[in-house]
Design an enzyme around this catalytic site. Structure first.
Site: not given
Ligand code: DHB
Ligand code: FE
Length: 269
Positions: A50, A230
């Site tokens: 990310h 994802e």
């Molecule tokens: C959240 C979900 C994710 O897949 C991510 O990479 C970052 C944050 C979340 O729900 O806060």
């Molecule tokens: Fe994520």
């Protein structure tokens, strides 16, 4: 499995029995028991970075780690970092040679740091953080458009499976896919979750694994949210297992943070 940074905060604050977190954490003990009896030696972890290892200036569609170790490091969420993960370099290079041999244009990473999408699923499976497996990270870009199609991710997973099976080793290999399920973190639909689609998807992984490959990326975003896409990690992981699987354990809980969380353990038969 799903990944969400706040799982790291919940682990650090020992909130496993807290009413908000308990239905999520309760999904894992049966999976841990299964792993304790199966004793995998290696984990191939299919996930999306990310912005920690790859940033928007250079974004490979598919990348495979070939490093001796992978460090957990601060990505800005305040998650305590974890012990480094030992790499299984022999499998990394076999995987890279196999994938390139099958015409997948992957990026090979001899240095790589790993973010919450890698570290937290590992910590959920092995809470003492004494990693009993060596690892091979496989990244699929779901962060910067254009994204590879679900069908292409499935094909990648099938090729990963062929490579693992043709590896000249007695090692037992666990395939993990982390991401999803439905969630959208930004824009007008922030907070969007689609339980019906998630449950249909989870079901399809057992009985009709190519089902989600019929959806375009745009349609998957529409159905599951900008970050719900994802779920292609689950598809790739499922594809690696080959045709026949049996369910070991599953859990689905809404929400943790903004995300519909799922865990599904499947065993090849
Ligand atoms: C959240 C979900 C994710 O897949 C991510 O990479 C970052 C944050 C979340 O729900 O806060
Ligand atoms: Fe994520």
């Amino acid at each position: 499995m799903s990944h969400v940074p706040s799982i790291g905060g919940a682990i650090a604050r020992k909130l496993q029995e807290d009413p908000y977190w308990k239905p999520f954490f309760d999904g894992f003990p049966p999976v841990r028991q299964w792993l304790a009896s199966e004793k995998p030696d290696v984990a191939v972890v299919i996930y999306n970075d990310h912005g920690l290892n790859f940033f928007l200036d250079k974004m490979p569609t598919f990348a495979v780690g070939a490093a001796p170790e992978y460090r957990s490091t601060d990505e800005g969420w305040g998650i305590p970092t974890m012990p480094s993960f030992p790499g299984e370099q022999e499998l990394s290079w076999h995987l890279i040679e196999s994938l390139v041999g099958e015409n997948f244009d992957i990026t090979t990473c001899q240095e790589m740091v790993v973010d919450h999408a890698f570290t937290l699923p590992m910590a959920l499976l092995w809470p003492d953080q004494k990693w009993p497996v060596k690892v091979v990270p496989v990244c699929i870009n779901t962060v910067q458009f254009p994204l590879p199609s679900a069908a292409r991710c499935y094909a990648l997973g099938e090729a990963v499976g062929r490579a693992v099976r043709s590896w000249n080793s007695d090692a037992r290999v666990l395939i993990m896919g982390t991401g999803g399920l439905s969630h959208q973190l930004d824009g007008e639909r922030a907070g969007f979750i689609n339980k019906d689609f998630d449950l249909r998807f989870l079901e399809s992984l057992q009985h009709d694994p190519t089902w989600a490959t019929n959806y375009s990326i745009k349609e998957l975003v529409r159905q599951t949210g900008t970050q719900g896409v994802e779920l292609v990690m689950w598809l790739a992981a499922r594809a690696a297992l080959g045709e026949r699987v049996k369910k070991v354990h599953g859990n689905y809980h809404i929400p943790i943070s903004n995300t519909a969380s799922g865990v599904l353990a499947l065993q090849t038969v």
